[in-house]
Scaffold this active site. Structure first.
Site, mmCIF file in Angstrom:
data_model
loop_
_atom_site.group_PDB
_atom_site.id
_atom_site.type_symbol
_atom_site.label_atom_id
_atom_site.label_comp_id
_atom_site.label_asym_id
_atom_site.label_seq_id
_atom_site.Cartn_x
_atom_site.Cartn_y
_atom_site.Cartn_z
ATOM 1 N N ARG A 131 54.528 6.121 36.849
ATOM 2 C CA ARG A 131 53.096 6.010 37.119
ATOM 3 C C ARG A 131 52.564 4.655 36.690
ATOM 4 O O ARG A 131 51.668 4.111 37.324
ATOM 5 C CB ARG A 131 52.346 7.127 36.398
ATOM 6 C CG ARG A 131 50.844 6.993 36.472
ATOM 7 C CD ARG A 131 50.119 8.214 35.943
ATOM 8 N NE ARG A 131 50.625 9.431 36.518
ATOM 9 C CZ ARG A 131 50.949 10.513 35.810
ATOM 10 N NH1 ARG A 131 50.817 10.507 34.507
ATOM 11 N NH2 ARG A 131 51.398 11.587 36.406
ATOM 12 N N TYR A 132 53.085 4.155 35.573
ATOM 13 C CA TYR A 132 52.618 2.866 35.055
ATOM 14 C C TYR A 132 53.616 1.794 35.477
ATOM 15 O O TYR A 132 54.806 2.053 35.566
ATOM 16 C CB TYR A 132 52.512 2.923 33.530
ATOM 17 C CG TYR A 132 51.547 3.976 33.054
ATOM 18 C CD1 TYR A 132 50.176 3.793 33.183
ATOM 19 C CD2 TYR A 132 52.004 5.167 32.499
ATOM 20 C CE1 TYR A 132 49.285 4.750 32.756
ATOM 21 C CE2 TYR A 132 51.109 6.141 32.067
ATOM 22 C CZ TYR A 132 49.761 5.931 32.192
ATOM 23 O OH TYR A 132 48.877 6.884 31.773
ATOM 24 N N ARG A 135 56.766 1.013 32.834
ATOM 25 C CA ARG A 135 57.480 2.038 32.086
ATOM 26 C C ARG A 135 57.612 3.318 32.902
ATOM 27 O O ARG A 135 56.792 3.589 33.770
ATOM 28 C CB ARG A 135 56.835 2.308 30.733
ATOM 29 C CG ARG A 135 55.349 2.543 30.777
ATOM 30 C CD ARG A 135 54.711 1.881 29.547
ATOM 31 N NE ARG A 135 53.344 2.334 29.332
ATOM 32 C CZ ARG A 135 52.299 1.826 29.971
ATOM 33 N NH1 ARG A 135 52.465 0.884 30.906
ATOM 34 N NH2 ARG A 135 51.087 2.268 29.727
ATOM 35 N N CYS A 144 63.331 23.544 25.752
ATOM 36 C CA CYS A 144 62.790 23.214 24.434
ATOM 37 C C CYS A 144 63.194 24.325 23.479
ATOM 38 O O CYS A 144 63.164 25.494 23.849
ATOM 39 C CB CYS A 144 61.266 23.151 24.478
ATOM 40 S SG CYS A 144 60.660 21.694 25.326
ATOM 41 N N CYS A 148 55.898 25.611 22.923
ATOM 42 C CA CYS A 148 54.563 25.458 22.357
ATOM 43 C C CYS A 148 53.560 26.138 23.292
ATOM 44 O O CYS A 148 53.594 25.909 24.503
ATOM 45 C CB CYS A 148 54.201 23.985 22.228
ATOM 46 S SG CYS A 148 55.483 23.023 21.414
ATOM 47 N N CYS A 151 51.686 23.932 25.824
ATOM 48 C CA CYS A 151 52.524 22.969 26.555
ATOM 49 C C CYS A 151 51.975 22.589 27.928
ATOM 50 O O CYS A 151 51.592 23.434 28.720
ATOM 51 C CB CYS A 151 53.927 23.524 26.717
ATOM 52 S SG CYS A 151 55.015 22.366 27.556
ATOM 53 N N ARG A 153 53.782 21.436 30.222
ATOM 54 C CA ARG A 153 54.788 21.759 31.239
ATOM 55 C C ARG A 153 55.054 23.260 31.313
ATOM 56 O O ARG A 153 56.114 23.703 31.723
ATOM 57 C CB ARG A 153 56.068 20.989 30.962
ATOM 58 C CG ARG A 153 55.809 19.495 30.958
ATOM 59 C CD ARG A 153 57.046 18.654 31.123
ATOM 60 N NE ARG A 153 56.642 17.263 31.339
ATOM 61 C CZ ARG A 153 56.403 16.401 30.344
ATOM 62 N NH1 ARG A 153 56.532 16.783 29.096
ATOM 63 N NH2 ARG A 153 56.040 15.165 30.616
ATOM 64 N N ASP A 313 45.396 19.074 27.918
ATOM 65 C CA ASP A 313 45.432 18.950 29.374
ATOM 66 C C ASP A 313 44.940 20.237 30.033
ATOM 67 O O ASP A 313 45.027 21.315 29.455
ATOM 68 C CB ASP A 313 46.872 18.686 29.843
ATOM 69 C CG ASP A 313 47.305 17.255 29.573
ATOM 70 O OD1 ASP A 313 46.431 16.372 29.486
ATOM 71 O OD2 ASP A 313 48.518 17.036 29.439
ATOM 72 N N ASP A 350 44.223 12.702 29.447
ATOM 73 C CA ASP A 350 45.135 12.458 30.567
ATOM 74 C C ASP A 350 44.488 13.167 31.754
ATOM 75 O O ASP A 350 44.463 14.386 31.809
ATOM 76 C CB ASP A 350 46.519 13.053 30.239
ATOM 77 C CG ASP A 350 47.650 12.213 30.813
ATOM 78 O OD1 ASP A 350 47.397 11.427 31.746
ATOM 79 O OD2 ASP A 350 48.785 12.349 30.334
ATOM 80 N N LYS A 357 46.425 8.186 31.325
ATOM 81 C CA LYS A 357 45.717 8.321 30.049
ATOM 82 C C LYS A 357 44.504 7.409 30.014
ATOM 83 O O LYS A 357 44.618 6.216 30.261
ATOM 84 C CB LYS A 357 46.652 7.934 28.901
ATOM 85 C CG LYS A 357 47.913 8.771 28.812
ATOM 86 C CD LYS A 357 48.789 8.291 27.668
ATOM 87 C CE LYS A 357 50.118 9.000 27.599
ATOM 88 N NZ LYS A 357 51.058 8.557 28.672
HETATM 89 C C1 LIG Z 1 52.312 8.650 28.548
HETATM 90 C C2 LIG Z 1 53.138 8.200 29.632
HETATM 91 C C3 LIG Z 1 53.871 7.010 29.511
HETATM 92 C C4 LIG Z 1 53.862 6.156 28.267
HETATM 93 O O1 LIG Z 1 52.617 5.682 27.953
HETATM 94 P P1 LIG Z 1 52.418 4.700 26.716
HETATM 95 O O2 LIG Z 1 50.953 4.470 26.673
HETATM 96 O O3 LIG Z 1 53.211 3.467 26.997
HETATM 97 O O4 LIG Z 1 52.943 5.413 25.504
HETATM 98 C C5 LIG Z 1 54.621 6.623 30.596
HETATM 99 N N1 LIG Z 1 54.661 7.340 31.731
HETATM 100 C C6 LIG Z 1 53.950 8.480 31.874
HETATM 101 C C7 LIG Z 1 54.010 9.210 33.152
HETATM 102 C C8 LIG Z 1 53.164 8.964 30.826
HETATM 103 O O5 LIG Z 1 52.486 10.096 30.960
HETATM 104 S S1 SF4 Z 2 54.775 20.682 24.179
HETATM 105 FE FE1 SF4 Z 2 56.096 21.571 25.774
HETATM 106 S S2 SF4 Z 2 57.586 19.974 26.259
HETATM 107 FE FE2 SF4 Z 2 56.652 19.453 24.286
HETATM 108 S S3 SF4 Z 2 58.008 20.347 22.741
HETATM 109 FE FE3 SF4 Z 2 56.395 21.846 23.143
HETATM 110 S S4 SF4 Z 2 57.236 23.179 24.725
HETATM 111 FE FE4 SF4 Z 2 58.484 21.339 24.701
#
Ligand SMILES: *Cc1c(COP(=O)(O)O)cnc(C)c1O
Ligand code: SF4
Length: 402
Positions: A131-132, A135, A144, A148, A151, A153, A313, A350, A357
């Site tokens: 997305r960025y 990175r 996991c 959590c 979560c 996900r 989220d 986010d 973010k």
């Molecule tokens: C959070 C995130 C990152 C990393 O973001 P930083 O601000 O560099 O820590 C990279 N890709 C995705 C999709 C993210 O959600």
């Molecule tokens: S928040 Fe979701 S992905 Fe992160 S450690 Fe917990 S269960 Fe795993």
């Protein structure tokens, strides 16, 4: 601004005075010390059925029925270690609330979305979220050790069809990374990537290190919090070997900063890996200045830097744990200036739709002109600050050109 009263006011009490579940868990599972110190034992023995949980917690028939109903949609899994941190008798225990399902997970499911961050849409290859510009997130498993309750996900849990990416899938993602020279930072994520054993991780790290434009590698993992035994000699050896590696973890409450977690962090730092923390703001768990300050201080004492405070989220089945955005802003307001800047995380939302973010800050600027900015400080005192204008040509040294 409207005042939002935080629901978690009491400062964390020391866990030593409360009855501990650990003895009960050990009575039932009978681990040797060696097994208790072995992450694979915890992983194999995680609590993921109502009947197993009922062996260590006194559940009523009605509680069992509710748990069974919730876990049909949102399963649970709790490591013996993390379960042992619950202080029994406290209905608002932060460890309990993060790990054992609430009936509310089944309510308000229309309020969230299954994939609010568009992680599926932003994936050029399965397992890679790009997305960025510079990175990428490399999702190598969806497993996991602890599920959590908040979560992001959570959508992946349905049907419990857990996966670790196969070698051809990993190779396809690595190919994309090799071709995309703008990426200089890869975040190995999940699920929890440390579910993969050391040999598997070493293979991934070696592949990434063979790509010259990848400058740094990060792990996003909750193992130091939920199963710190995972940070073993073998893992520390490989992250040292393939550095620079950074690690982001996920402490949400000071009760999680235990001697075991502190040891894991110490070993990571000793292996040359900076440890940063990403907290999720959770209603009834850590939504007060007091708790966030206590968490920051506990982390800093262990040389962990608070990095992000995430607003919860918009995910189906987590609405009961979300707070108004004002709560997060009030927390930052109560931290900035009141404690070291090292201890103040960046508060981010986010946004749904894959916008990424977005940082939010209390407002310190009262008015702004070309000549002057009116600012207020953390004590709400007002200051007039002269806004400098360029005073001539570009600065040049007396020794220019030597
Ligand atoms: C959070 C995130 C990152 C990393 O973001 P930083 O601000 O560099 O820590 C990279 N890709 C995705 C999709 C993210 O959600
Ligand atoms: S928040 Fe979701 S992905 Fe992160 S450690 Fe917990 S269960 Fe795993």
């Amino acid at each position: 601004m409207t005042t939002i009263v935080a629901e978690t006011k009491e400062p964390p009490s020391s866990s030593s005075q409360a009855p501990s579940l650990r003895e009960r868990i050990c009575e039932v599972l009978k681990p040797t010390q060696e097994q208790w110190d072995d992450w694979k034992w915890h992983f194999r023995n995680r609590f993921n059925t109502v009947d197993k949980l009922a062996k260590v917690l006194p559940l009523t028939e009605s509680q069992k029925r509710q748990l069974k109903l919730v876990s049909l949609k949102f399963p649970f899994s709790i490591t013996p270690y993390y379960l042992s941190l619950i202080r029994t008798g406290d209905p608002y225990d932060p460890i309990l609330l993060q790990s054992v399902p609430s009936f509310e997970e089944l309510l308000n499911t229309d309020m969230g979305q299954p994939d609010p961050l568009h992680e599926r849409v932003d994936s050029p290859v399965p397992g890679l979220v790009h997305r960025y510009p510079d990175r990428a997130l490399f999702v190598i498993t969806d497993i996991c050790p602890l599920l959590c309750r908040h979560c992001t996900r959570k959508r992946e849990w349905e049907g419990e069809s857990w996966w670790i990416r196969t070698k051809p899938q990993l190779e396809a993602a690595i190919d994309y990374l090799r071709k995309t020279t703008a990426i200089r930072d890869v975040i190995i994520s999940g699920g929890d990537p440390l579910t993969v054993d050391n040999a598997g991780l070493e293979w991934v790290l070696a592949q990434l290190r063979s790509i010259s434009h990848i400058e740094i590698i990060r792990f996003g993992t909750r193992f130091p919090v939920v199963l710190p035994q995972r940070i073993d000699e073998g893992f520390c050896r490989i992250i040292d070997k393939y550095g620079p590696v950074w690690l982001n973890t996920h402490f949400n409450h000071p009760n999680e900063v235990t001697p075991e977690a502190a040891r894991a962090v110490r070993e990571l730092l000793r292996a040359g890996v900076p440890v940063n923390n990403q907290t999720v703001l959770l209603r009834g768990i850590n939504d007060s200045v007091e708790i966030q300050l206590a968490l920051s201080h506990a982390l800093l004492k262990n040389r962990v830097r608070p990095y992000y405070l995430f607003h919860g989220d918009e995910v189906s089945g987590t609405e009961h744990l979300r707070t108004p955005v004002e709560t997060g802003l009030k927390i930052i307001e109560g931290m900035r200036g009141h404690t070291s800047g090292l201890g103040v995380p960046t508060y981010v939302v986010d946004v749904a739709g894959g916008g990424g973010k977005i940082p939010l800050q209390p407002n310190y600027v009262l008015s702004w002109s070309e000549d002057e900015i009116t600012l207020r400080n953390f004590e709400w005192k007002t200051f007039h600050y002269r806004n400098p204008r360029p005073t001539g040509p570009r600065p040049i040294s007396v020794l220019a050109g030597v």
